[in-house]
Motif scaffolding. Structure first.
Motif, short mmCIF file in Angstrom:
data_model
loop_
_atom_site.label_atom_id
_atom_site.label_comp_id
_atom_site.label_asym_id
_atom_site.label_seq_id
_atom_site.Cartn_x
_atom_site.Cartn_y
_atom_site.Cartn_z
N VAL A 236 0.84 -1.20 0.00
CA VAL A 236 0.00 0.00 0.00
C VAL A 236 0.87 1.26 0.00
CG1 VAL A 236 -1.62 1.33 1.40
CG2 VAL A 236 -1.98 -1.11 1.07
N GLU A 237 1.92 1.26 0.80
CA GLU A 237 2.81 2.41 0.83
C GLU A 237 3.48 2.63 -0.53
OE1 GLU A 237 5.47 1.71 3.98
OE2 GLU A 237 3.99 2.08 5.57
N ASN A 238 3.87 1.53 -1.18
CA ASN A 238 4.48 1.63 -2.52
C ASN A 238 3.48 2.19 -3.52
OD1 ASN A 238 6.33 1.38 -4.60
ND2 ASN A 238 5.82 -0.78 -4.98
N ALA A 239 2.23 1.72 -3.44
CA ALA A 239 1.20 2.21 -4.35
C ALA A 239 0.93 3.70 -4.10
CB ALA A 239 -0.06 1.39 -4.20
N GLN A 240 0.93 4.11 -2.84
CA GLN A 240 0.73 5.53 -2.53
C GLN A 240 1.87 6.38 -3.10
OE1 GLN A 240 0.34 5.51 1.72
NE2 GLN A 240 -1.89 5.00 1.67
N ALA A 241 3.11 5.92 -2.97
CA ALA A 241 4.25 6.65 -3.52
C ALA A 241 4.17 6.73 -5.03
CB ALA A 241 5.54 5.98 -3.08
N THR A 242 3.77 5.62 -5.65
CA THR A 242 3.63 5.63 -7.12
C THR A 242 2.55 6.62 -7.55
OG1 THR A 242 4.33 3.31 -7.19
CG2 THR A 242 3.19 4.19 -9.12
N LEU A 243 1.45 6.67 -6.83
CA LEU A 243 0.37 7.61 -7.15
C LEU A 243 0.85 9.06 -6.99
CD1 LEU A 243 -2.57 8.10 -7.89
CD2 LEU A 243 -3.13 7.95 -5.44
N LYS A 244 1.61 9.33 -5.95
CA LYS A 244 2.12 10.69 -5.77
C LYS A 244 3.07 11.08 -6.90
CE LYS A 244 1.70 10.89 -0.73
NZ LYS A 244 2.45 11.03 0.54
N VAL A 245 3.92 10.14 -7.31
CA VAL A 245 4.83 10.44 -8.42
C VAL A 245 4.04 10.74 -9.68
CG1 VAL A 245 6.59 9.45 -9.93
CG2 VAL A 245 6.74 9.14 -7.45
N ALA A 246 3.00 9.97 -9.93
CA ALA A 246 2.18 10.21 -11.12
C ALA A 246 1.48 11.56 -11.05
CB ALA A 246 1.15 9.09 -11.27
N GLN A 247 1.01 11.90 -9.85
CA GLN A 247 0.37 13.19 -9.69
C GLN A 247 1.38 14.34 -9.88
OE1 GLN A 247 -1.43 12.77 -5.84
NE2 GLN A 247 -3.30 11.75 -6.65
N ARG A 248 2.57 14.18 -9.33
CA ARG A 248 3.59 15.20 -9.54
C ARG A 248 3.98 15.30 -11.01
NH1 ARG A 248 6.35 16.66 -4.83
NH2 ARG A 248 4.78 16.82 -3.18
N GLN A 249 3.94 14.21 -11.70
CA GLN A 249 4.24 14.24 -13.13
C GLN A 249 3.19 15.05 -13.89
OE1 GLN A 249 7.02 12.99 -14.30
NE2 GLN A 249 6.58 13.59 -16.45
N VAL A 250 1.97 15.00 -13.42
CA VAL A 250 0.92 15.82 -14.03
C VAL A 250 1.23 17.30 -13.84
CG1 VAL A 250 -1.51 16.47 -13.88
CG2 VAL A 250 -0.85 14.08 -13.86
N ASP A 251 1.66 17.64 -12.64
CA ASP A 251 2.03 19.05 -12.40
C ASP A 251 3.16 19.48 -13.31
OD1 ASP A 251 0.08 19.12 -10.45
OD2 ASP A 251 1.48 18.69 -8.80
N SER A 252 4.14 18.61 -13.49
CA SER A 252 5.26 18.93 -14.39
C SER A 252 4.78 19.09 -15.83
CB SER A 252 6.33 17.85 -14.29
OG SER A 252 7.38 18.11 -15.20
N LEU A 253 3.88 18.20 -16.24
CA LEU A 253 3.36 18.31 -17.61
C LEU A 253 2.53 19.58 -17.79
CD1 LEU A 253 2.36 14.59 -18.29
CD2 LEU A 253 4.26 15.86 -19.31
#
Length: 423
Positions: A236-253
């Motif tokens: 679950v913690e890994n999935a949460q980190a992956t989701l945060k990275v994806a969300q941060r990638q949206v901000d970068s895009l």
């Protein structure tokens, strides 16, 4: 009794003896005839009386109060009456003239003025055409000169290519955003699944631990469920980190997209600038007026700011420099009749627009400094702006031409105007 000769000599005279009479008296007496009586020798002639002087007649003396000579009125009565009538007529005409002019203020220190300016190109290039000539009247938007536009058309194509590239960049980032949003959705689903598994693992670990504590179940099963709980928490913690990275990638895009949009706006601005430069290759008049001192020629290379021609707009007015002593009754809106020196048979009309708040010398490059040196009071002149109501279009009027304005400062009719209205 006197002889005829004695009577002749004793005749009265004017006191002057003429030569003939003197000669006659000097001649000898002719011999007497026999019949003539001879005077005895001892008889003396009777003495002659002296000649009497006769005074000329004297005119009677004039009576008291009468002149010795008649006056001009008696000698020339008609001429005197004519002169008197002429004097009265002249005096009346002079009064009419003075009374009529007292309703006006005039000056010969007046000129036509306009905001003339130079026309210059905004871009550089070779002049390809000059469709106007000296002193020609052009309407608003009329063409003054054409500049070679090929370089500016190429610049437009380059700017359009940059705009297309910017559009493609924006579209690419939009696609990446869509993919990233889909990845976020997948990561979120994975996180939800792992969180559900974690919840189940927690329950299993608690149940099997309770059974092991009461010796109802094996310790191995309790430890296995506890290990699975730890693994689910890590997942679950890994999935949460992956989701945060994806969300941060949206901000970068999104930031990349903002940069791409700015690049696109810059490309669009370059297109607008190129189109504007292309429009500058046609030099036009922004208002109606006349071309003066044309200097542009076909084939000439011009830089931005090069003077092509002077331009005099159709809007002009009169600047009349009145003496400050003439401004007492002068107000805005008063009617003005204007005589033009170049066209003395023409009279145009206008009105007072404004009076400058200060003398002309106060706004000169080197104004007078009256606080130093000796002071001699001089009547100052103040510029007055006069608007021409209906400028004539069949004659050439321009800055610097001399005029003579007559400002009607007294609206009441003069005696001359009242007489002409009655007749």
């Amino acid at each position: 009794m006197e002889s005829p000769l004695q009577q002749k000599r004793s005749a009265p005279s004017l006191g002057l003896v003429d030569k003939a009479q003197a000669g006659a008296d000097a001649r000898p007496t002719p011999p007497s005839s026999p019949d003539t009586k001879v005077r005895p020798s001892d008889e003396r002639p009777a003495p002659l009386s002296p000649p009497q002087v006769v005074k000329p007649p004297v005119a009677p003396e004039p009576a008291d109060g009468e002149n010795a000579h008649p006056g001009l009125l008696r000698r020339h009565p008609r001429l005197t009456m004519t002169g008197a009538i002429a004097f009265v007529v002249f005096a009346f005409a002079a009064y009419l003239y003075v009374d009529y002019n007292s309703h006006f203020e005039t000056t010969d220190d007046a000129f036509i003025a306009a905001r003339r300016f130079a026309i210059a190109p905004e871009v550089a290039g070779y002049i390809t055409a000059v469709p106007v000539t000296d002193n020609q009247h052009v309407a608003a938007g009329g063409v003054i000169a054409h500049i070679d536009e090929r370089d500016y058309r190429i610049a437009i194509e380059q700017a359009r290519a940059k705009l297309q590239d910017a559009d493609a960049g924006v579209e690419k980032i939009d696609a990446q955003l869509e993919i990233q949003n889909a990845q976020i959705d997948a990561d979120q689903a994975q996180l939800d699944r792992l969180e559900a598994a974690l919840d189940f693992a927690k329950k299993e670990a608690v149940r099997y631990k309770g059974l092991a504590d009461v010796h109802a179940g094996s310790v191995e099963k309790a430890e296995q469920t506890a290990s699975e709980l730890v693994q689910q928490r890590a997942a679950v913690e890994n999935a949460q980190a992956t989701l945060k990275v994806a969300q941060r990638q949206v901000d970068s895009l999104k930031a990349d997209r903002a940069s791409a949009v700015a690049t696109r706006a810059q490309a669009q601005a370059e297109i607008d600038k190129a189109l504007l430069n292309l429009s500058y290759t046609t030099v036009t008049a922004d208002q109606a007026g006349r071309v003066v001192q044309l200097g542009a020629a076909v084939g000439e290379f011009v830089q931005p700011g090069t003077n092509l021609t002077m331009f005099v707009p159709d809007e002009f007015w009169v600047v009349a420099n009145f003496k400050e002593t003439q401004l007492d009754a002068m107000r805005e809106g008063q009617p003005v009749s204007i005589q033009i020196d170049a066209y003395p048979e023409r009279e145009i009309h206008g009105h007072v627009a404004s009076v400058q708040p200060g003398s002309g010398t106060a706004f000169s490059l080197l104004p007078a400094e009256n606080a130093t040196g000796n002071y001699v009071k001089i009547v100052q002149r103040v510029p007055v702006k006069i608007i021409i109501d209906n400028p004539p279009s069949d004659v050439a009027l321009g800055p610097g031409m001399s005029v003579v304005p007559d400002v009607r400062t007294d609206p009441s009719p003069s005696l001359y105007e009242r007489l002409t209205s009655w007749l």
